[in-house]
Design an enzyme around this catalytic site. Structure first.
Site, short mmCIF file in Angstrom:
data_model
loop_
_atom_site.label_atom_id
_atom_site.label_comp_id
_atom_site.label_asym_id
_atom_site.label_seq_id
_atom_site.Cartn_x
_atom_site.Cartn_y
_atom_site.Cartn_z
N HIS A 86 0.84 -1.21 0.00
CA HIS A 86 0.00 0.00 0.00
C HIS A 86 0.87 1.26 0.00
O HIS A 86 0.56 2.25 -0.66
CB HIS A 86 -0.90 0.01 1.23
N GLU A 122 -2.38 -12.53 -15.86
CA GLU A 122 -1.78 -12.43 -14.54
C GLU A 122 -1.20 -13.75 -14.05
O GLU A 122 -0.58 -13.80 -12.99
CB GLU A 122 -2.82 -11.95 -13.52
N ASP A 130 0.99 -9.41 -10.33
CA ASP A 130 0.58 -10.79 -10.07
C ASP A 130 1.32 -11.78 -10.96
O ASP A 130 1.63 -12.89 -10.53
CB ASP A 130 -0.94 -10.93 -10.27
N CYS A 144 -0.43 -3.08 -17.51
CA CYS A 144 -1.04 -2.17 -16.54
C CYS A 144 -0.52 -2.42 -15.13
O CYS A 144 -1.05 -1.87 -14.17
CB CYS A 144 -2.56 -2.29 -16.55
#
Length: 552
Positions: free
Chosen positions: A207, A429, A453, A500
Site C-alpha cells: 500500500h 496475470e 501478479d 497495466c
C-alpha cells in the site's frame, strides 16, 4: 547539494526505491504503538466490556472521519503531490479499515474476554491477536491484512487506555516521514507536510508504494538501517535509486527541493501522446480507482479498478449506484476507458459478496473465478457498465481479471458482448494465460498484462515480501519472456497488448516493455510524464536492443 553526489556529510543508506522523485527535509519518526501495562484485577467486568466496545467505536469513528476528509480533499483537488488523485483511493482504504474495526465478531470476542476477567486493553489485545493469527495462517496476500489488524489493535488499545492513538506526527513543518512500516490507514492519511516516505520494511507493491506513486511522493522501503538515524536529521530521499543522504544542511535540502520542483514542472510542460524518438506510438494510460483519481496528461484510462468503489459495502450496490459511479468516470475521462470487472478476493475482500474463507486465497476464488460461485454479480456489473457507456457516449472497453484458460476468456467475452460492450479483453496475470496468449486472442480483442501478479505467480514469491524483491523485479528474464510471448501473439493477431502493472510506470522498465512489443502502458497518473520522457529519448530499435539485453 552537489549535482554529482547524493551522499551527505553523514553518509548514505540504501533501500528499495518505489516512487520516483527527490525530496529533503528533517526526519520525523512516527510514534510507535502504546505499551501494554501489566494485567490488572477487574472489579466490574461489564464496565471493562463497555470500555472495550467504546474503544472500537472510537477507532471506527476516527477512520470514518479521516475517510470523509480524504473524500472532501479529493473532490476539491486538495493535497500535495498527487493529493487529488490519491484522495478517492485513500478514502476507500480508510473506510474498509473502519469496517474491520466495526466487525461484530471482533466486538463480541473483546466483550467475551472482558466479561471473563480481562481488563479492556488486554481483552482487545487478545481479540485482535486471535483474528490476526487466523489470517496469518491462511498465507499469501492475507499477511498484508494481518498487518492491518495490528495497526487497528494499537489504535483500539490506546483508546482503551485513554492515550492518543498512534499515527502520523504533526510537527508543524514539512518533514520526511520514517516508520517501521506504514499501515494503509497511515498512508491514506498523509498530509501535504509529508515530503517523502522511508520505511524499514515493505515491498514494491505494498500500500505504501502504490499510494506514494499515486500521490507523487518520493518513497524508499525496506531500509532497516534508517531505524538508527536520529529524529531531526536532515535527509535527502531519492525515490528512484532508493538512496538516502544523511546530514544535509538546510541550504542543501532547499536546493534538493528546488531542483525537484523544477524537474516536475519541466516534465509536466511536456505533453502529447507517448512515442519513441523515431515516432513509434505507445499509448500512455492511467490506473485509477475512481473519478477522483483522474489527472490530465494521460491518453485514457488503462485500468479502472472498480472494486475500490465498493470495498466498504456490506450490502450489494444497486444497479443504479453502479451505473452512476461508472458514468462519473466515463464523463470525466479523456480518451478510452478500460474497465476491470471486480477483482475481489485475497487482499481486496468485498463483504457484500459473502465469499467463504479459504486455506490459500491467492490460489483460490478471486477475480473472474468469483463468477463460479456468484454468476449474477458479473452480469449485473456488465449491465451497469454498458448502461453508463450508453448514457455518456464514452469509448468504454471491459476486461476480466485472473483469466487462466481460453474457455474462461470465451465465456467472459460472450457475456460482455451480450450486455452491449463491443471491445472486450482479459488480463494476463498467471503464466498459464501468457503461455496461451494466442488462443486467448482468438476470443477477445485485447490483452492487458498485470505484472505484479504475473511476477508473483511466475516466481512463487509473495508480492508483499521485501526479502524477495529481486525475484519480483520486472526485469527478470523469465517474466520478460512471458511478456514477449503475449506481445508476439498480439502482433500475429493484429490486436493490442498492454501492460497495466506497476512496471509500466517505471521509466527504466517501460522502454524494455516497448522493445518487447507492448502497445500501451498504464500507470499511476504521476508516472506518466517520466515515462513519456524516457520513451522520447530512445528509438524503437534502441528499445528493442535493451529488451534483447534484458532477456539474455
Amino acid at each position: 547539494m552537489p549535482e554529482t553526489g547524493w551522499a551527505g556529510p553523514g553518509g548514505r543508506l540504501s533501500g528499495l526505491g518505489v516512487s520516483q522523485g527527490r525530496a529533503a527535509g528533517p526526519l520525523v519518526r512516527m510514534a510507535g504503538p502504546p505499551s501494554l501495562p501489566a494485567p490488572r484485577p477487574v472489579a466490574d467486568p461489564e464496565a471493562e466490556a463497555a470500555t472495550a466496545v467504546k474503544a472500537l467505536e472510537a477507532v471506527t469513528a476516527d477512520l470514518n472521519r479521516r475517510a470523509a476528509a480524504a473524500r472532501t480533499g479529493a473532490s476539491a483537488g486538495a493535497g500535495g503531490g498527487g493529493g487529488a488523485g490519491a484522495g478517492g483511493e485513500a478514502a476507500e482504504i480508510l473506510e474498509a479499515l473502519a469496517m474491520i474495526a466495526d466487525d461484530p465478531m471482533l466486538r463480541e470476542e473483546a466483550e467475551t474476554r472482558a466479561r471473563g476477567g480481562a481488563d479492556a486493553a488486554h481483552a482487545l489485545e487478545a481479540a485482535f491477536n486471535g483474528h490476526r493469527d487466523a489470517l496469518a495462517a491462511l498465507g499469501g496476500y492475507l499477511a498484508e491484512r494481518a498487518a492491518d489488524l495490528d495497526d487497528l489493535k494499537h489504535r483500539a488499545v490506546a483508546a482503551a487506555l485513554g492515550l492518543p492513538m498512534p499515527g502520523l506526527p504533526d510537527p508543524g513543518h514539512p518533514y520526511v516521514l520514517v516508520a517501521g512500516d506504514l499501515s494503509p490507514a497511515d498512508t491514506a492519511g498523509l498530509g501535504p507536510d509529508v515530503l517523502a516516505l522511508i520505511t524499514e520494511r515493505g515491498g514494491p507493491t505494498s500500500h505504501t508504494a502504490i499510494l506514494a506513486r499515486a500521490r507523487g511522493l518520493p518513497a524508499v522501503v525496506a531500509c532497516p538501517a534508517v531505524a538508527d538515524v536520529p529524529d531531526g536529521t536532515i535527509v535527502g530521499v531519492d525515490g528512484a535509486s532508493g538512496e538516502i543522504a544523511l546530514g544535509l544542511t538546510p541550504e542543501q535540502a532547499a536546493e534538493v527541493m528546488e531542483r525537484d520542483r523544477a524537474e516536475r514542472a519541466r516534465l509536466a510542460a511536456a505533453t502529447g501522446p507517448g512515442r519513441t524518438a523515431d515516432g513509434h506510438p505507445v499509448r500512455l494510460l492511467a490506473n485509477i480507482g475512481s473519478a477522483a483519481d483522474l489527472r490530465p496528461g494521460a491518453e485514457g484510462v488503462g485500468l479502472f479498478r472498480t472494486e475500490f468503489l465498493f470495498l466498504d459495502r456490506k450490502q450489494p450496490p444497486s444497479p443504479e449506484e453502479q451505473t452512476a459511479a461508472y458514468a462519473e468516470v466515463f464523463e470525466r475521462a479523456e480518451g478510452p476507458v478500460i474497465v476491470r470487472t471486480l477483482d475481489a478476493g485475497t487482499d481486496k475482500p468485498l463483504p457484500f459478496l459473502g465469499l467463504p474463507e479459504e486455506p490459500n486465497p491467492a490460489l483460490g476464488v478471486r477475480g473472474l473465478r468469483v463468477d463460479r460461485l456468484l454468476p449474477g454479480v458479473l452480469d449485473a456489473q456488465l449491465a451497469a457498465i454498458a448502461e453508463a457507456a450508453r448514457v455518456t457516449g464514452a469509448d468504454v472497453r471491459v476486461m476480466a481479471p485472473m483469466v487462466t484458460t481460453p474457455a474462461e476468456a470465451a465465456g467472459f467475452a460472450r457475456r460482455a458482448r451480450a450486455a452491449g460492450i463491443a471491445q472486450v479483453g482479459v488480463m494476463v496475470e498467471v503464466p498459464a494465460a501468457a503461455l496461451r496468449a494466442a488462443e486467448l486472442l482468438r476470443e477477445v480483442d485485447f490483452l492487458s498484462i498485470g505484472t505484479n501478479d504475473l511476477a508473483q505467480y511466475t516466481f512463487a514469491a509473495d508480492r508483499q515480501h521485501p526479502a524477495l524483491a529481486d525475484l519480483l523485479d520486472p526485469r527478470q528474464p523469465a517474466l520478460l519472456g512471458l511478456i514477449e510471448a503475449c506481445a508476439a501473439a498480439g502482433r500475429e493477431a493484429g490486436k493490442p497488448v498492454g501492460v497495466c502493472g506497476e512496471a509500466a510506470g517505471d521509466p527504466a522498465v517501460a522502454p524494455l516493455l516497448v522493445g518487447l512489443g507492448v502497445t500501451s502502458l498504464s500507470m499511476a497518473p504521476s508516472c506518466v510524464p517520466l515515462v513519456r520522457e524516457a520513451l522520447a529519448g530512445l528509438t524503437l530499435e534502441e528499445c528493442r536492443e535493451l529488451a534483447r539485453e534484458a532477456l539474455a
